[in-house]
Design a protein around this motif. Structure first.
Motif, PDB file in Angstrom:
ATOM      1  N   HIS A 115       0.816  -1.219   0.000  1.00  0.00           N
ATOM      2  CA  HIS A 115       0.000   0.000   0.000  1.00  0.00           C
ATOM      3  C   HIS A 115       0.848   1.266   0.000  1.00  0.00           C
ATOM      4  O   HIS A 115       0.313   2.380  -0.066  1.00  0.00           O
ATOM      5  N   MET A 116       2.159   1.103   0.124  1.00  0.00           N
ATOM      6  CA  MET A 116       3.133   2.200   0.018  1.00  0.00           C
ATOM      7  C   MET A 116       2.984   3.244   1.119  1.00  0.00           C
ATOM      8  O   MET A 116       3.223   4.429   0.897  1.00  0.00           O
ATOM      9  N   PHE A 117       2.572   2.792   2.317  1.00  0.00           N
ATOM     10  CA  PHE A 117       2.510   3.711   3.458  1.00  0.00           C
ATOM     11  C   PHE A 117       3.866   3.848   4.150  1.00  0.00           C
ATOM     12  O   PHE A 117       4.167   4.880   4.718  1.00  0.00           O
ATOM     13  N   LYS A 136     -10.808   9.630   1.227  1.00  0.00           N
ATOM     14  CA  LYS A 136     -11.265   8.462   1.972  1.00  0.00           C
ATOM     15  C   LYS A 136     -10.336   8.225   3.150  1.00  0.00           C
ATOM     16  O   LYS A 136      -9.177   8.650   3.140  1.00  0.00           O
ATOM     17  N   ASN A 137     -10.843   7.526   4.199  1.00  0.00           N
ATOM     18  CA  ASN A 137      -9.947   7.202   5.299  1.00  0.00           C
ATOM     19  C   ASN A 137      -8.982   6.102   4.869  1.00  0.00           C
ATOM     20  O   ASN A 137      -9.237   5.362   3.912  1.00  0.00           O
ATOM     21  N   SER A 138      -7.872   5.992   5.570  1.00  0.00           N
ATOM     22  CA  SER A 138      -6.789   5.112   5.132  1.00  0.00           C
ATOM     23  C   SER A 138      -7.205   3.648   5.081  1.00  0.00           C
ATOM     24  O   SER A 138      -6.823   2.913   4.158  1.00  0.00           O
ATOM     25  N   GLN A 139      -8.002   3.208   6.064  1.00  0.00           N
ATOM     26  CA  GLN A 139      -8.397   1.802   6.090  1.00  0.00           C
ATOM     27  C   GLN A 139      -9.337   1.454   4.937  1.00  0.00           C
ATOM     28  O   GLN A 139      -9.204   0.409   4.307  1.00  0.00           O
ATOM     29  N   TYR A 143      -5.261   3.837  15.435  1.00  0.00           N
ATOM     30  CA  TYR A 143      -6.423   3.128  14.901  1.00  0.00           C
ATOM     31  C   TYR A 143      -7.264   2.546  16.038  1.00  0.00           C
ATOM     32  O   TYR A 143      -6.732   1.995  16.999  1.00  0.00           O
ATOM     33  N   SER A 144      -8.590   2.650  15.886  1.00  0.00           N
ATOM     34  CA  SER A 144      -9.482   2.159  16.940  1.00  0.00           C
ATOM     35  C   SER A 144      -9.322   0.653  17.152  1.00  0.00           C
ATOM     36  O   SER A 144      -9.416   0.169  18.284  1.00  0.00           O
ATOM     37  N   ARG A 145      -9.068  -0.102  16.074  1.00  0.00           N
ATOM     38  CA  ARG A 145      -8.892  -1.544  16.227  1.00  0.00           C
ATOM     39  C   ARG A 145      -7.722  -1.850  17.157  1.00  0.00           C
ATOM     40  O   ARG A 145      -7.798  -2.769  17.981  1.00  0.00           O
ATOM     41  N   ASN A 146      -6.647  -1.094  17.033  1.00  0.00           N
ATOM     42  CA  ASN A 146      -5.492  -1.319  17.908  1.00  0.00           C
ATOM     43  C   ASN A 146      -5.828  -1.023  19.365  1.00  0.00           C
ATOM     44  O   ASN A 146      -5.363  -1.715  20.277  1.00  0.00           O
TER      45      ASN A 146
END
Length: 469
Positions: free
Chosen positions: A57-59, A98-101, A198-201
């Motif tokens: 994704h090249m982040f 758009k958001n990253s996810q 990130y909320s998942r983390n």
């Protein structure tokens, strides 16, 4: 052991991988590397064709490129076909906002879909596991998801011309790490998984340890919850869909109209799912902020004693209520005032899709309804004018003294607010209101022949001929 859990899950779901072709989404992390290794170990026993697909994704610059090269080298060593795409997701985010996810997922699944079509794979195998399931359900419940949105990650779903499967869905992260250690795998670790951005983390680091301390097998309870909710939702959703057919008055792209009385006659569980069906139909891309609270607001609007009201939902969807009708649409339709002059017999098409026809006749016919009016030619000064309502409009009603506001007539006849500004009003050249088509006749209407010529005016739903006068 992980292997036993995977085989038990496949058996319970009646999925046999023998003789199939499987594309494996591989990031290089522990979960996906364990999945690729597991399928590779069973390749000969099951006679399966496998390949790995990786998206950079090249982040993370050079670091993410090294992840890709790690997976590539692993596949070359074990003679596993390897497919890779480098997609500049940061640039996509900059252009689309758009958001990253969401942007990453769209890029990744787009690449997978392309490969599935080109290479003819039956399955796309992804490494989501029991902890992912826990996190997903908790996040969705926390933000107020409804219906199937509470169910978490499905074991399988259709994808391209095949299906997505998640063989690790009932295995925990610890079991996967133990498998990697036992098989001497050295997966890459993504440092972004440790950030609280990130909320998942945050759920992973703060909430899951607490739940697992309370019940080490909590992931099994959440998986059962997910499957039970899915089963219930499929049944209730089918009932709601069948009832909504009788409730909807019209449906078109970007707009749905329902009959409120029929809708409120449905049981509350079906009402909630009926609104959900409407939202699913109208939204091409569901806003992340749309949740259960908005369904509650719609139902509240429909139950209010006041006959009209408007509700704005995320993404520009408007819900407007007027008497027995509720309209869901993107943006309120702009109503432009119109004014049409009639100098002779003929027919005019109106902006609201209806028509008015004017004919010459010898005399009126008694008992005609509100869709027909008779005007003595001597009393109706030409040109007759068909226009939209104006502030202060009043008309003298047939058989009554004095006059009434058009606004009050619309209210008496429960004309939806959304239709009032486009409703035709017929006047003579002096501005006197002669007729409110379909609703009221004026004092100028005559049902008694007087020996002179008359205009007969008809109001209808479909034009019988084209053109304007």
């Amino acid at each position: 052991m992980l292997e036993e859990k995977v085989e038990a899950l496949l058996k319970r779901k009646s999925i046999s991988l023998k003789g199939t072709s499987i594309l494996v989404g591989v990031s290089g992390g522990p979960d996906s590397m364990a999945l690729l290794h597991y399928l590779q170990e069973n390749r000969e026993r099951w006679q399966i064709r496998i390949a790995a697909a990786h998206v950079d994704h090249m982040f993370r610059g050079e670091q993410s490129l090294q992840d890709a090269l790690y997976v590539k080298e692993y596949c070359e060593r074990l003679v596993i076909p390897f497919y890779m795409a480098r997609i500049n997701v940061p640039e996509i985010i900059r252009k689309t906002e758009k958001n990253s996810q969401a942007a990453s997922r769209e890029a990744r699944y787009g690449f997978f879909e392309k490969l599935m079509g080109q290479q003819g794979f039956a399955y796309l195998a992804l490494a989501h596991h029991a902890d992912d399931q826990l996190e997903t359900i908790l996040m969705r419940l926390t933000r107020g998801s409804t219906g199937k949105g509470r169910t978490g990650i499905p074991f399988t779903r259709p994808f391209k011309d095949g299906s997505i499967i998640r063989p690790f869905l009932e295995a925990t992260r610890d079991e996967i790490l133990e498998y990697c250690k036992r098989k001497e795998l050295a997966p890459r670790m993504d440092p972004s998984n440790e950030k609280d951005l990130y909320s998942r983390n945050r759920f992973r680091k703060s909430v899951l340890p607490f739940l697992k301390n309370e019940n080490p097998n909590v992931h099994e309870q959440f998986q059962r919850f997910s499957e039970e909710i899915m089963s219930d939702e499929e049944y209730l959703g089918e009932l709601a869909a069948n009832r909504m057919v009788t409730v909807m008055k019209s449906r078109e792209k970007g707009k749905i109209e329902i009959d409120i009385l029929s809708f409120l006659g449905m049981p509350m569980p079906l009402q909630r799912r009926g609104i959900q069906l409407i939202l699913n139909y109208l939204y091409e891309e569901r806003p992340a902020s749309l949740g259960a609270i908005h369904i509650d607001q719609v139902i509240s609007l429909l139950n209010r004693p006041h006959p009209s009201g408007i509700l704005d939902l995320p993404g520009g969807l408007t819900v407007s209520r007027s008497y027995h009708l509720c309209i869901f649409q993107f943006g309120m339709a702009e109503v432009k005032p119109f004014k049409i002059e009639i100098w002779d017999t003929g027919e005019i098409a109106l902006p609201n899709g209806n028509f008015i026809k004017i004919e010459a006749c010898e005399g009126p016919v008694a008992g005609s309804g509100a869709d027909c009016a008779y005007m003595a030619v001597s009393k109706a000064n030409l040109p007759l004018i068909v226009r939209t309502r104006e502030n202060g409009d009043r008309m003298s009603l047939k058989g009554m003294k004095g006059s009434r506001k058009l606004k009050d007539i619309f209210i008496d006849h429960k004309v939806p607010v959304s239709e009032r500004d486009s409703w035709p009003v017929v006047t003579d050249s002096g501005g006197r209101i002669l007729w409110l088509p379909g609703l009221k006749k004026s004092a100028f209407d005559s049902a008694v022949p007087s020996g002179e010529r008359y205009w007969r005016l008809l109001y209808g739903k479909e034009p019988t001929s084209g053109g304007h006068i």
